[in-house]
Design a protein around this motif. Structure first.
Motif, short mmCIF file in Angstrom:
data_model
loop_
_atom_site.label_atom_id
_atom_site.label_comp_id
_atom_site.label_asym_id
_atom_site.label_seq_id
_atom_site.Cartn_x
_atom_site.Cartn_y
_atom_site.Cartn_z
N SER A 9 53.55 34.46 -5.56
CA SER A 9 52.19 34.75 -6.01
C SER A 9 52.03 36.26 -5.97
N LEU A 10 52.52 36.92 -7.01
CA LEU A 10 52.45 38.38 -7.03
C LEU A 10 51.08 38.80 -7.52
N ASP A 11 50.87 38.82 -8.82
CA ASP A 11 49.56 39.16 -9.34
C ASP A 11 48.79 37.91 -9.75
N ASP A 12 49.51 36.86 -10.09
CA ASP A 12 48.86 35.61 -10.49
C ASP A 12 49.16 34.54 -9.46
N ASP A 13 48.43 33.44 -9.59
CA ASP A 13 48.67 32.33 -8.69
C ASP A 13 50.02 31.71 -9.00
N PRO A 14 50.69 31.15 -7.98
CA PRO A 14 51.97 30.50 -8.25
C PRO A 14 51.76 29.28 -9.14
N SER A 15 52.81 28.91 -9.81
CA SER A 15 52.72 27.84 -10.79
C SER A 15 52.49 26.51 -10.09
N VAL A 16 51.75 25.63 -10.76
CA VAL A 16 51.49 24.27 -10.27
C VAL A 16 52.66 23.40 -10.69
N VAL A 17 53.29 22.74 -9.73
CA VAL A 17 54.48 21.94 -10.02
C VAL A 17 54.26 20.46 -9.76
N GLY A 18 53.07 20.08 -9.39
CA GLY A 18 52.81 18.67 -9.13
C GLY A 18 51.48 18.49 -8.43
N GLN A 19 51.20 17.24 -8.09
CA GLN A 19 49.94 16.91 -7.44
C GLN A 19 50.19 15.87 -6.35
N PHE A 20 49.42 16.00 -5.28
CA PHE A 20 49.41 15.00 -4.22
C PHE A 20 48.07 14.32 -4.22
N LYS A 21 48.09 13.01 -4.19
CA LYS A 21 46.85 12.24 -4.13
C LYS A 21 46.74 11.63 -2.74
N GLY A 22 45.65 11.93 -2.09
CA GLY A 22 45.43 11.43 -0.75
C GLY A 22 44.12 11.93 -0.21
N SER A 23 43.91 11.69 1.08
CA SER A 23 42.68 12.10 1.72
C SER A 23 42.94 12.31 3.21
N PHE A 24 41.95 12.90 3.90
CA PHE A 24 42.09 13.22 5.32
C PHE A 24 40.82 12.82 6.05
N LYS A 25 40.98 12.46 7.29
CA LYS A 25 39.87 12.24 8.22
C LYS A 25 40.23 12.94 9.53
N ILE A 26 39.35 13.79 10.01
CA ILE A 26 39.61 14.57 11.22
C ILE A 26 38.50 14.28 12.22
N TYR A 27 38.90 13.95 13.47
CA TYR A 27 37.89 13.65 14.49
C TYR A 27 38.51 13.94 15.86
N PRO A 28 37.69 14.27 16.85
CA PRO A 28 38.23 14.62 18.18
C PRO A 28 38.69 13.38 18.95
N LEU A 29 39.67 13.61 19.79
CA LEU A 29 40.16 12.57 20.68
C LEU A 29 39.70 12.86 22.11
N PRO A 30 39.50 11.84 22.92
CA PRO A 30 39.06 12.09 24.30
C PRO A 30 40.14 12.80 25.11
N ASP A 31 39.67 13.70 25.99
CA ASP A 31 40.62 14.42 26.85
C ASP A 31 41.19 13.52 27.94
N ASP A 32 40.41 12.53 28.34
CA ASP A 32 40.86 11.62 29.39
C ASP A 32 41.72 10.53 28.76
N PRO A 33 42.97 10.40 29.13
CA PRO A 33 43.82 9.38 28.51
C PRO A 33 43.38 7.97 28.81
N ARG A 34 42.54 7.78 29.86
CA ARG A 34 42.08 6.42 30.18
C ARG A 34 40.98 5.96 29.23
N VAL A 35 40.34 6.87 28.54
CA VAL A 35 39.30 6.49 27.58
C VAL A 35 39.98 6.00 26.30
N PRO A 36 39.57 4.85 25.81
CA PRO A 36 40.22 4.32 24.59
C PRO A 36 40.00 5.24 23.40
#
Length: 2025
Positions: free
Chosen positions: A1473-1500
């Motif tokens: 990516s010098l002066d222009d954006d790098p070329s598009v060579v494909g696409q990924f289809k998907g999604s993400f979900k992000i959420y915190p996990l409990p610090d205590d391992p005993r908590v489900p």
């Protein structure tokens, strides 16, 4: 402010039970306001005022309000009664303050009237002082230089102040526009793509008659022209495009011109107009819409207007959305008066722009000194400074004038005034002043260029400031008398072409002062000066003298450090100059110590070099003489100081908002900011002007303007403090305050040149820096009036001149302390100075080696000289300057900066010695004559004799170097070939013929870091420094190869009459020169430069600091490698030290987590000074490459937090994101911090604890600074990969996906066969990672696609970086109300096996339904949906459906979430990516979900968000693509048009519709449907392209758009086939989906996890989702027609439409080009239906074929004319005319028809009984005539035009010999036909509104198409003496006949057969009506009846007699001669 008074409503329909409770809602720009509720009333009266704040954005012609009346319900939603849309175009012009809208009908949801009306009164108050960047155009904003009714043009009182500031924002006591809309950013210097769209709509009132006008548009060397039209009011409606790639600043300097030519007379020019594109770009939306331009005579603007031209001009940049044009504007709303491109209430006036040019100074040499060289050769005096022949060129608004040329004068005096005649207000922004050097033989050279910006030297005064009137604030452009400075290339003249010559033309930042010119500007209205160039009166010259008074200024620059040098090179010195003062290569000024001593650079032990100045800092001093303009510069500094305070507090507020600080903390910071603004403005007192001798008119005007503006801002700040409720909403207003104050600080009358610092390497200029003088200027007015950097140390990054790399590398970083002040204020310098100054005279003693050291061997070098060794000097010739005296005698002191050893700056160094041995061939090896030498063979001491220097320690013993081609003992062998004394090459293997061998012995040593050794500078007692050759680098120790040596003699000077640091300013001029040595002027000039004293600043104490730089991570860096990643590392520089981070491999988001510790940094100067302005930490990012040089990735600067008492503690620095820039562009961000700690003691006890180590030398970021992290879960839905391109010429076959975040990664299983099924076998991944709790510190998610290939190769074939994680964060315990992802893809999971349908092999069978013939079609539905009721016919009255027309892509409709509710699409990139954006060579289809996990391992753990989805198989589908039309296509042909056609690509299938191209149009109506089959997801991308048809060459692509069909198939919004409003089984709205509504409802219920619907009462009601629905509730007010289907399906459809699914629609998609992907190439309206074949057959497709125009005939019978002016004079003296009539329809000029001639009309009456018949095609829906004809005979296709139906009738006087005489004309609009008069007596020009300036008649115009036939009298007029005059009346019958009726009622042209309907009898003309020249009998008969017939007969007889006598006299001589001679006898 927009006020809507909701008065009353009438005829509200009754409810079934009782009366409604009406409530009215008014919606404007998304804001809703409601009235109160009137209970149980059918005729409610509200009389409520609803106010809408315009937020500074005026109304435009397309503005509207929606008025909705509902029935108020206490529980549930209010029930809809009716609505209406009211256009506000009439109010946008500002000509009226309010408009009533009485009894406006209300319509229902089906756009049918309900019989109720509502009455409103709407008032409009323009925003206070509409920004003069805006204009009075269709979007309702004023144009440049705008004024309201109290303005200057046409105002009744006040001084004639003229608004001319298109960029200066006026203020108001009310809420001004600039507080609500940001100004456009300053013009960027970065080239980018722009598209200029020009639409020429029509012309009006063009001069002359019977013209064929054509418009030529010129821009950027390109010319487009419209098609030729006829008449003085032509209608063009043509679109043109200009695509350019240039910077915004260059674009703003360009102009576009419109010229109207008459093609009938060799393209003679009728009128022209020019517009600056900078003015257009500053308008809202970067456009002017439907504006009338006033055409002018280019040669004489005083002749008045030459007609009008209506245009649209739109400038579209990268990422811009073009504003939409509202073409539904009535004639009343689109009149010239209210839409002329001048401010409302402002009259265009003639103005004379007078520029007085007095004189110029300091012009550089421009001509070769050939003659001067000859004079010098013969001993004459040489004067090269006057080798220039200057003259000044003034350029404004396309007009140029020049002063006279003055030869051989560097300081010319012209004393001339240049007058330019322009129309005012002008749309041009800048006056360009260019100084030229006149040349006799070649082109004139540009000396320099400058600009006078009208926005800075004038003000609109459109709205008064607080306590001011408009005439007080607004003022005409005025300037000076004042000098303007010229900048450009360096002043030095050379015989070679100047490589920086482009800078002299004003392109780029000038690097040197080129002179200045004294000018004065004034503007005079309504005054014309005959002479364009004239002499200035002597009185004015005397007045200007006081503005040239000079005062002495003193400048001191102390250079503290010079570091970050990229290469050592030769000796380096710096020059400081102001103007030509201080320029060491310019001999026109006295020599001054403006140049530092030369120094060699020293390595900093890591990356860079620096100059080792240590405790002696070089000083540059100069004195100069300039005008005292402190009253201007003080005001600048005070305003900038206030702006800096505000900006600092504002940045704190923004940082707190981005960090999501608590509300209480935000309020605290905000109050501090507001209080600071109020206090600063309250205390701000700008300098008074009363006692100043050089005050100009502009000074007084700007003082008044600034005072009023600052008071206004303070008032608004006080009001905001009282009324503000939300902190975030106030940021925009505060930013505009800040921008306004910075704008007020602009000072055009700044005559003091900038301070320019040059870096010299040797004698070559390398880099420069320009510092505005006001930034370092001292002021006695106040502390705030002093410059920002006055007496303070500032950091300067120098730059290369015309750097093509745009700062990619830094030449040098300087730390300089500068002070500039008047000489009378020199003593104030003592307060700012640090250290003690040392002033010395110096000279060098030179010797050469010739047997022994002496002067005998010196060649071309004197015994005593300057540092260059070229100029001869003597000690006794030095004399101190006046006021100075010697302190002691001459002493020897070597220059330490030039004596640097090889190990200087290194912490580790390797000493080397070569051991040499020789032998005879075949003999024993013995030590050579010189057993130990260096690499060059110079003798050295033995290794045992080497001593370790102080401060160093040995590391190991001497050993031989094995990293060379040597044998096992370290020897290398060679042979001596005569005449050489030593071998020229060496080999590792010993041979018998070898006679020489050597061994390289090395030993490493390192510096001792624990002890700070103050090395004593030990020089030989004699102080000699040695060199092998003169000009080479000198060293302190003598070597065998040295042949030259020198030593420096110095002598100190002290002031004799003053004390303190300010004494250094008394050094003006050189040291005294002995008169005896003045052999010539040239030599004296050389001596002046050589004898300038050297000044240095000595610091007696230094302080030791400790620096820690915490480099945590980076994000979004540039990819520099071909694998789409980089290997980034950073060089971190601080003053003379630098360190380097470790390299992070293959990442664009590195996490270094590294602390760089800089130990024992020695800084000279007061620690408090360092704390106030600390040096910056500079990070330069590089990409590590194993082969080749590392590539730079950008630069970042970080100011350190200074802690002078580490033991007390001052808080830890906070990590912050800082921008990385590369070539002026953003190249990512770095998260880092730095702290600088003062070490009071030499130990580290008081320092913070050492950070934890990752390795022995690598420290981590400590916990107190590192972000706090939390265990977080990242769920990844991996659906599949799409469109993967081949990698290294091999297709991707078995890819897998790697997801990385925060140092953790997870990988999917690979896809076994990518071609058959590109989806992943497993769909859900889980990644547990430690992420920062604060979102701003979160690392990105990196996706890598790896292809599993043979032999274990796994290359990365694509990558994607997801930066923002906040969009994916969710609450894991919250129930997801969206669709269940496990059931969203039932169709993609598996196809139904029991249904096999081959649609490709079967024709679509249409059901034969017996339908009634209807006069509606799909286009009726389309126009009804657009709200264009005049085009849809009776469609709405029948109660039929409408659909939604989206003005954007369906994916951009907010409610449909981009159709990515199931999964999103992420582009995969690859490459650099010098002066222009790098070329598009494909696409990924998907999604993400992000959420915190409990610090205590005993908590489900929380429940998982994604469920595993069954393996999906490809699905076969049928796709129908409906292409309705395209608009605003990019032209591709030379005629400004194109021949578009559609090309569809789906998978491997392509449908080319080339045969159905639309010729010569930019707005084609296609009406085409394409049907294709495909397999999803492999063929997911549907590409619709528009091509331009070319007969003989290759077709060009206009633009294309791509639709992701897979997203549409998977989305739960079900966009694959939109839901109509009703379920119809026949007709225009017949159901076309595969499934019936009830089936769709069941599928949706299953998809959303709801129970299936339960039908009741035979489909009249339904129980679904806990609610009961009744059909009658949905169809209560609907029209029930015969096309409706079963009730069950209708009710299901109504329920479906309330579930948020995609309705039936047409989407508008933007076409883009691969060449300019960011610019629109047009728009296409279309929709797509997708039918999975597993669901069965789809319904019948829609028929959207375009409408065809109907053939009509216009029959116009010309009966009579009366009162026609008599144009001829007969021989009898009587007046008469031979009358005939011509008629035609515009656009069909080739079908002009004319009557016969009524000869000799003596009373203006003509009788004709003549029929014109015009055949034309007419689109009644669009009310336009369709004209198809070839533009030229060679054209292949006919061009289709659409023109309003008009009839033009002209009366002419017939002439047999000469041309016919034009008498008058009449133009009738058949759609708005002016009713004729019944009798000729009532026929006047007053019948036509506007023709005589009268009001409109009572009878309103009606359409002839509705009246069919009309008969009466119409007036004809002609322009005489500038006004329209009645020249005749014509009686006509006009009749519109359709083609079928024309066959039934035929009629012939003229009086030809069939002469019927009606029959036309020959006219009953008087006997005198005949052609006199062809009817001799009638002439005689008529003459016999005259009273003077006998006199006439006698006269004729007398003429005959005279004729007989003349003939006789002619022939008598010849007759007599014949008689005498008798030749025949």
């Amino acid at each position: 402010m927009l006020q809507v008074v909701v008065q009353s409503a009438n005829g509200i329909p009754k409810k079934k039970l009782g009366n409604p409770d009406p409530i009215t809602t008014v919606v404007f720009r998304g804001e809703k306001k409601k009235t109160k509720t009137i209970n149980s009333e059918l005729n409610p009266v509200w009389n409520e005022v609803l106010e809408f704040d315009l937020n500074g954005s005026p109304l435009d012609a397309s503005s509207f309000i929606d008025v909705v009346v509902k029935d108020y319900e206490t529980i549930g939603k209010h029930k809809f009664i009716g609505s209406t849309k009211i256009l506000l175009g009439d109010l946008s012009s500002g000509n009226v303050a309010s408009l009533p809208f009485k009894n406006t009908p209300l319509i229902n949801e089906k756009l049918q009237t309900i019989g109720a009306t509502i009455s409103l009164l709407i008032g409009y108050e323009k925003p206070s002082s509409t920004d003069d960047q805006t204009d009075n155009m269709s979007d309702g904003e004023q144009m440049e230089n705008g004024e309201d009714d109290d303005g200057v043009y046409g105002s009744q009182g006040g001084s004639p102040t003229v608004p001319t500031s298109p960029s200066l924002l006026p203020l108001s006591s009310k809420r001004p526009l600039w507080l609500n809309r940001k100004r456009n950013k300053p013009p960027a210097s970065e080239p980018q793509d722009f598209q200029i769209r020009v639409r020429v709509i029509e012309g009006r009132h063009l001069p002359c008659i019977n013209i064929n006008p054509v418009v030529r548009i010129r821009f950027d060397g390109q010319t487009h022209r419209t098609n030729i039209r006829g008449g003085s009011n032509p209608f063009f409606d043509e679109m043109f495009f200009y695509n350019v790639n240039m910077s915004l600043s260059d674009l703003s300097d360009e102009h576009i011109s419109f010229g109207v030519y008459n093609s009938a007379i060799f393209d003679s020019l009728l009128g022209i107009v020019k517009l600056d594109l900078g003015y257009i770009y500053n308008q809202p939306g970067h456009a002017i819409m439907r504006k009338w331009l006033l055409l002018e005579d280019p040669d004489d603007s005083t002749k008045g207007g030459k007609g009008y031209l209506k245009v649209n001009i739109i400038i579209v940049g990268t990422g811009d959305e073009a504003p939409m044009e509202n073409r539904q504007v009535s004639a009343e709303q689109d009149d010239i008066e209210s839409n002329l491109l001048i401010p409302s209430g402002v009259i265009m006036r003639i103005a004379t722009l007078s520029l007085k040019v007095y004189r110029a100074e300091d012009m550089p040499q421009m001509d070769a000194a050939v003659v001067q060289t000859m004079k010098q050769f013969f001993g004459g005096e040489v004067d090269k400074k006057n080798l220039v022949d200057p003259y000044l060129e003034v350029n404004f608004a396309g007009k140029k004038e020049c002063t006279k040329k003055i030869q051989k004068n560097a300081n010319p005096e012209w004393n001339q005034v240049i007058n330019l005649h322009v129309k005012f207000p002008s749309m041009c922004e800048c006056i360009k002043l260019t100084m030229y050097d006149w040349d006799r033989l070649i082109n004139n050279d540009v000396i320099g260029t400058t600009f006078l910006n009208l926005s800075q030297i004038s003000h609109s005064g459109g709205d008064s400031e607080v306590g001011s009137t408009a005439s007080d604030v607004g003022f005409l452009p005025t300037f000076g008398p004042c000098f303007v400075n010229l900048y450009g290339s360096p002043r030095e003249f050379g015989n070679l072409p100047d490589r920086f010559d482009e800078l002299n033309c004003g392109n780029g930042e000038g690097v040197a002062y080129r002179g200045r010119v004294l000018v004065e500007l004034s503007v005079h209205l309504d005054r014309k000066v005959e002479k364009s160039v004239d002499d200035i009166p002597n009185d004015d010259i005397l007045v200007a003298q006081k503005y040239q008074r000079r005062r002495k200024y003193s400048l001191c620059a102390v250079f503290h450090t010079a570091c970050m040098l990229q290469e050592p090179g030769g000796p380096i010195q710096f020059e400081v100059s102001m103007g030509n003062y201080g320029n060491k290569l310019d001999s026109t000024c006295k020599a001054m110590p403006s140049t530092t001593q030369s120094s060699f650079a020293v390595f900093d032990d890591n990356q860079y070099y620096y100059l080792p100045w240590a405790d002696f800092k070089p000083v540059a001093i100069l004195t100069s003489y300039w005008e005292d303009i402190s009253h201007r510069l003080d005001a600048i500094n005070m305003l900038l100081f206030t702006a800096d305070q505000m900006e600092s507090n504002l940045n704190l507020l923004k940082a707190a908002i981005s960090a999501k600080e608590p509300e209480s903390r935000l309020t605290e910071i905000w109050l501090k900011l507001i209080d600071g603004v109020i206090d600063d403005l309250n205390r701000l007192m700008l300098p008074a002007l009363e006692d100043r001798y050089n005050v100009t008119v502009l000074d007084l005007k700007k003082k008044h303007l600034r005072d009023a503006a600052l008071y206004n801002i303070m008032e608004m700040a006080c009001k905001m403090k009282e009324e503000a409720k939300d902190v975030g909403s106030t940021v925009a207003d505060i930013e505009l305050w800040l921008e306004r104050i910075k704008q007020l600080a602009e000072e055009p009358q700044n005559s003091i040149p900038d301070v320019i610092i040059w870096m010299f390497r040797g004698e070559q200029r390398v880099a420069y820096a320009r510092i505005p003088a006001h930034q370092v200027l001292y002021s006695s007015h106040s502390k705030q009036a002093c410059g920002k950097h006055c007496g303070k140390t500032q950091t300067i990054f120098m730059q290369y001149p015309m750097d093509k790399n745009k700062g990619l590398t830094i030449p040098v970083q300087l730390r300089v302390n500068m002070w500039l002040g008047l000489s009378v204020q020199e003593k104030e310098f003592n307060e700012f100075s640090e250290g003690s100054f040392s002033i010395c005279a110096e000279m060098y003693e030179n010797q050469a080696l010739f047997g022994k050291w002496g002067t005998a061997a010196l060649v071309n070098c004197p015994k005593f000289s300057d540092v260059t060794g070229k100029i001869k000097l003597k000690q006794e010739s030095f004399m101190p300057p006046l006021g100075w005296e010697w302190e002691g005698g001459w002493f020897i002191e070597p220059e330490r900066g030039l004596l640097t050893e090889a190990d200087a700056g290194h912490s580790k160094f390797t000493d080397e010695v070569f051991q040499n041995e020789t032998r005879f061939p075949g003999g024993e090896w013995k030590p050579a004559a010189e057993p130990y030498t260096d690499l060059n063979g110079e003798q050295l001491q033995s290794p045992e004799e080497f001593e370790c220097p102080p401060g160093w320690t040995w590391e190991g013993d001497w050993s031989f170097d094995s990293n060379r081609p040597v044998d096992e003992k370290g020897w290398e062998y060679g042979v001596v070939l005569p005449p050489n004394e030593k071998p020229g090459s060496w080999v590792a293997a010993e041979k018998m013929f070898h006679v020489h061998r050597r061994k390289r012995l090395i030993r490493s040593r390192r510096k001792i870091p624990e002890k700070r050794i103050v090395a004593k500078r030990q020089n030989s007692e004699e102080g000699w420094e040695y060199s092998s050759l003169f000009g080479s680098k000198f060293h302190s120790k003598e070597r065998c190869s040295d042949t030259f040596r020198r030593r420096r003699w110095r002598r100190k000077m002290v002031p004799s009459d003053c004390s303190g640091c300010s004494a250094i300013f008394k050094l003006e001029g050189a040291l005294g020169v002995d008169v005896k040595e003045k052999a010539s002027r040239t030599e004296a000039d050389k001596l002046l430069g050589a004898k300038t004293p050297t000044v240095s600043c000595h610091f007696s104490r230094s302080y030791i600091y400790h620096l820690r730089v915490y480099v945590y991570q980076g994000r979004n860096l540039c990819s520099m490698d071909h694998n789409s990643f980089s290997d980034p590392y950073a060089h971190v520089s601080f003053l003379h030290m630098s360190k380097t981070t470790h390299v992070m491999q293959n990442t664009l988001n590195p996490t270094w987590d590294q602390t760089l510790i800089f130990e024992d940094i020695e800084i000279y100067g007061d620690p408090q000074t360092i704390a106030s302005s600390p040096p910056e930490v500079v990070l330069e990012l590089y990409d590590s490459d194993q082969v080749g040089r590392d590539e730079p990735m950008g630069r970042c600067k970080c100011p350190p937090l200074v802690n002078l008492k580490p033991n007390v503690g001052g808080g830890s620095p906070k990590l912050q994101w800082l921008p990385v820039t590369k070539k002026g562009r953003s190249a990512g961000e770095l998260l880092l911090a730095a702290e600088l700690l003062l070490k009071e003691k030499l130990n580290d006890e008081d320092l913070p604890i050492v950070p934890p180590r990752r390795s022995e030398t690598l420290y981590m970021v400590p916990q107190g600074i590192k972000p706090v992290v939390q265990l977080t879960a990242i769920e990844v839905l991996t659906w599949g990969l799409r469109n993967m391109e081949a990698f290294q010429l091999t297709p991707v076959s078995s890819p897998s996906l790697v997801v990385e975040c925060g140092g953790e990664s997870v990988q999917t299983a690979f896809i076994k066969n990518f071609k058959k099924n590109p989806n992943f076998p497993g769909s859900v991944l889980l990644l547990k990672v430690l992420l920062p709790k604060e979102e701003m510190y979160a690392p990105p998610i990196v996706l890598k696609v790896i292809d599993h290939r043979a032999f274990g190769r796994k290359p990365v074939v694509g990558q994607c970086t997801i930066h923002s994680l906040g969009q994916f964060r969710c609450d894991p315990y919250k129930t997801n109300s969206d669709i269940c992802t496990s059931s969203t893809v039932p169709m993609m999971a598996a196809a139904r096996e029991n249904v096999v349908i081959d649609l490709e092999s079967k024709a679509i069978r249409r059901t034969l339904l017996q339908e009634e013939k209807e006069d509606v079609d799909w286009w009726s539905k389309f126009y009804a949906s657009l709200g264009e009721q005049q085009k849809c016919g009776p469609y709405l009255k029948k109660g039929y459906d409408t659909f939604k027309v989206y003005n954007c892509e369906l994916e951009k409709v907010e409610q449909f979430q981009g159709l990515t509710d199931f999964c999103s699409t992420f582009n995969l990139h690859q490459g650099k990516s010098l002066d222009d954006d790098p070329s598009v060579v494909g696409q990924f289809k998907g999604s993400f979900k992000i959420y915190p996990l409990p610090d205590d391992p005993r908590v489900p753990a929380p429940p998982r968000q994604f469920k595993e989805i069954a393996k999906s198989n490809p699905q076969e589908c049928l796709v129908r693509i409906y292409v309705v039309r395209c608009t605003e296509l990019q032209s591709k042909d030379s005629n400004g048009k194109c021949d578009p056609y559609i090309k569809i690509t789906l998978g491997k299938k392509t449908v080319d519709d080339r045969d159905n191209y639309k010729p010569n149009t930019l707005n084609p109506e296609f009406g085409r449907m394409f049907q294709l089959s495909c397999i999803l997801p492999q063929d997911k991308d549907l590409k619709i392209a528009v091509y331009d048809f070319d007969k003989w060459s290759r077709d060009e692509e206009v633009g294309e758009t791509v639709i992701d069909l897979e997203n549409r198939l998977l989305s739960y919004f079900r966009p694959r086939c939109g839901l109509p409003q009703t379920y119809c089984v026949s007709g225009v709205n017949q159901w076309r989906d595969q499934q019936k509504p009830s089936q769709i409802l069941q599928d949706v219920a299953k998809m959303r996890g709801l129970p299936p619907p339960i039908m009741e009462e035979d489909g009249r009601s339904m129980l679904f989702s806990g609610r009961r629905f009744h059909l009658q509730d949905f169809e209560a007010n609907s029209v029930i027609h015969s096309h409706l289907g079963p009730m069950k399906e209708r009710l299901s459809l109504h329920v479906l439409r309330n579930m948020g699914l995609v309705p039936e629609h047409v989407e508008t998609r933007t076409l883009s080009s691969s060449y300019q992907s960011n610019l629109s190439q047009g728009r296409i309206q279309m929709w797509v239906d997708i039918f999975p074949k597993s669901l069965g057959l789809p319904g019948l497709p829609c028929i959207i074929s375009p409408r065809k125009a109907k053939k009509y005939y216009l029959r116009a019978v010309i009966w009579n004319t009366v009162d026609v002016i008599l144009d001829d004079t007969s021989i009898t003296g009587g007046k008469s005319s031979d009358i005939f009539v011509i008629g035609w329809m515009p656009g069909m000029e080739e079908d002009k028809q004319r009557t016969d001639v009524h000869y000799s009309s003596l009373d203006g009456e003509g009788n004709f009984n003549w029929r014109f018949i015009f055949e034309f095609e007419y689109l009644s829906a669009e009310q336009l005539c369709v004209i198809s004809k070839k533009e030229h005979f060679w054209n292949w296709d006919k061009t289709e035009y659409r023109s309003p139906p008009k009839l033009i009738v002209q009366i002419w006087d017939n002439d047999r010999i000469s041309l016919h005489d034009y008498l008058g004309s009449l133009e009738l609009d058949l759609l708005n036909l002016v009713p004729p008069a019944k009798t000729p007596e009532k026929c006047t020009l007053e019948m036509f509104p506007g023709m005589m300036g009268t009001v409109a008649p009572k009878a309103k115009p009606k359409s002839l198409f509705s009246r069919k036939s009309v008969r009466g009298w119409w007036p004809c007029a002609n322009v005489m003496n500038g006004s329209r005059t009645l020249t005749g009346k014509v009686e006509m019958t006009l009749e519109i006949v359709e083609a079928k009726e024309a066959e039934e009622r035929p009629a012939g042209r003229g009086r030809n057969e069939p002469n019927m309907n009606p029959k036309l009898d020959p006219p009953n003309r008087p006997e005198t009506s005949f052609a006199w020249c062809t009817n001799l009998f009638n002439v005689l008969r008529f003459m016999s009846r005259l009273n003077f017939k006998w006199i006439l007969a006698g006269g004729i007889l007398l003429v005959l007699i005279i004729l007989f006598l003349v003939i006789m006299l002619c022939f008598i001589p010849s007759y007599l001669a014949m008689k005498i001679v008798k030749p025949l006898a």
